[in-house]
Design an enzyme around this catalytic site. Structure first.
Site, short mmCIF file in Angstrom:
data_model
loop_
_atom_site.label_atom_id
_atom_site.label_comp_id
_atom_site.label_asym_id
_atom_site.label_seq_id
_atom_site.Cartn_x
_atom_site.Cartn_y
_atom_site.Cartn_z
CE LYS A 1 -3.32 3.01 0.84
NZ LYS A 1 -4.15 3.46 -0.30
CB CYS B 1 -2.95 9.92 -3.59
SG CYS B 1 -4.36 9.69 -2.48
#
Ligand code: RRO
Length: 326
Positions: A45, A133
């Site tokens: 992640k 992101c």
């Protein structure tokens, strides 16, 4: 039959999880590293220097053709992922770490941490720097601000080269960048100019989720996730045409100098075939991995082999990037 490579690293299959999917906690990473599943590589992640809880729930929802998420970078911090990978013994799958510092300085500190803890025996095979992101309030996606992107990459590669000049064993690590989807031809060109000025860049992953989509539930007349008034990154089969366009346009502009990990909308072996035809050397699976779990890798593996056999292809290189035009 499904061998592929990026630079000097060889992979038995082209499959990897998309960062963020099944890779935050130890048990998830353990599962992805199991030889039962046909992914030959695993990425953790996206992480920050210190652990984060991320955004409020509900923050992930899936539907027939799409997913929406606003996870907000929940992760256990870089030391957790570094220690996890450094302490794995006898696992031949390739291991990558995704970095997503909230500032350039945070990214640099993480890169310094990674390189100064580089352990040749067990260590990681690659770093993916996430410039895309979409879910942190007040933090625009770096990949959409080309001046920032250039500043980030210049400082990041300067830092990496400084380490590599003093310890050449680090040179084998793959360095890649995860990009947001682009939609305008001039953007592809401008981004490619920046990327191709960094010789050490080994791969790009495209695409991240399509940022700031909005899913509405008719019955409740409401948004479906809580953060940012329901806005979130969109994944799933509806993003495939955008993903293929990004893979192919960057393949045309960057050539063989930079490998491409295709990501977006893969639910079948045929989708994998199309990503490779567009130029991808590897493919990452996000939404479909969340839906089906790691069995998806085995299904995609079988379906891709079936298509290749039908077409008489013996290896991925037989058709990679060889998209026809009318
Ligand atoms: O954690 C997230 O909200 C997230 C990240 Br870091 C990303 O790169 N892409 C995405 O869809 N969600």
């Amino acid at each position: 039959m499904l061998h592929t490579h990026i630079k000097n690293i060889h992979f038995n299959t082209p499959f990897i999880n998309a960062s963020g999917c099944w890779c935050r906690e130890k048990n998830e990473l353990d599962t992805l590293l199991s030889s039962e599943w046909k992914n030959d590589s695993v990425i953790s992640k996206s992480c920050t220097l210190y652990s984060r809880d991320g955004n409020m729930s509900p923050r992930y929802k899936e539907f027939k053709h799409l997913s929406i998420n606003s996870m907000g970078l929940p992760n256990n911090g870089i030391y957790f992922y570094l220690n996890y990978f450094n302490n794995i013994n006898n696992n031949t799958k390739k291991k990558m770490i995704s970095l997503s510092g909230l500032t350039l300085d945070e990214n640099i500190i993480m890169i310094e941490t990674l390189f100064s803890n580089y352990n040749q025996q067990a260590s990681i095979d690659g770093i993916e720097i996430n410039l895309s992101c979409p879910n942190i309030e007040g933090k625009p996606q770096i990949g959409y601000d080309l001046d920032s992107m250039k500043t980030y990459l210049t400082k990041i590669f300067d830092t990496i080269l400084k380490f590599e000049n003093s310890d050449s064993s680090c040179n084998r690590m793959l360095i890649g960048v995860k990009l947001p989807p682009y939609f305008d031809i001039v953007h592809f060109e401008n981004v490619s100019k920046i990327l191709s000025s960094f010789d050490r860049l080994g791969f790009i992953t495209c695409i991240n989720s399509i940022g700031n989509g909005l899913v509405i539930d008719t019955d409740t007349e409401s948004v479906v996730i809580k953060p940012k008034n329901g806005f979130g990154g969109i994944g799933g089969s509806i993003v495939k045409p955008t993903a293929l366009a990004n893979v192919h346009q960057f393949y045309r502009l960057l050539g063989e100098k930079v490998a491409i990990i295709g990501c977006g909308g893969i639910t079948s072996g045929e989708d994998v075939f199309q990503h490779i035809l567009a130029g991808a050397s590897m493919v990452s699976i996000g939404t479909e991995l969340m839906k089906q779990g790691p069995l998806v890798f085995n299904t995609l593996n079988e379906q891709l082999i079936t298509i290749m056999k039908q077409k008489g292809y013996q290896s991925i290189e037989d058709f990679r990037g060889k998209l026809n035009y009318l």
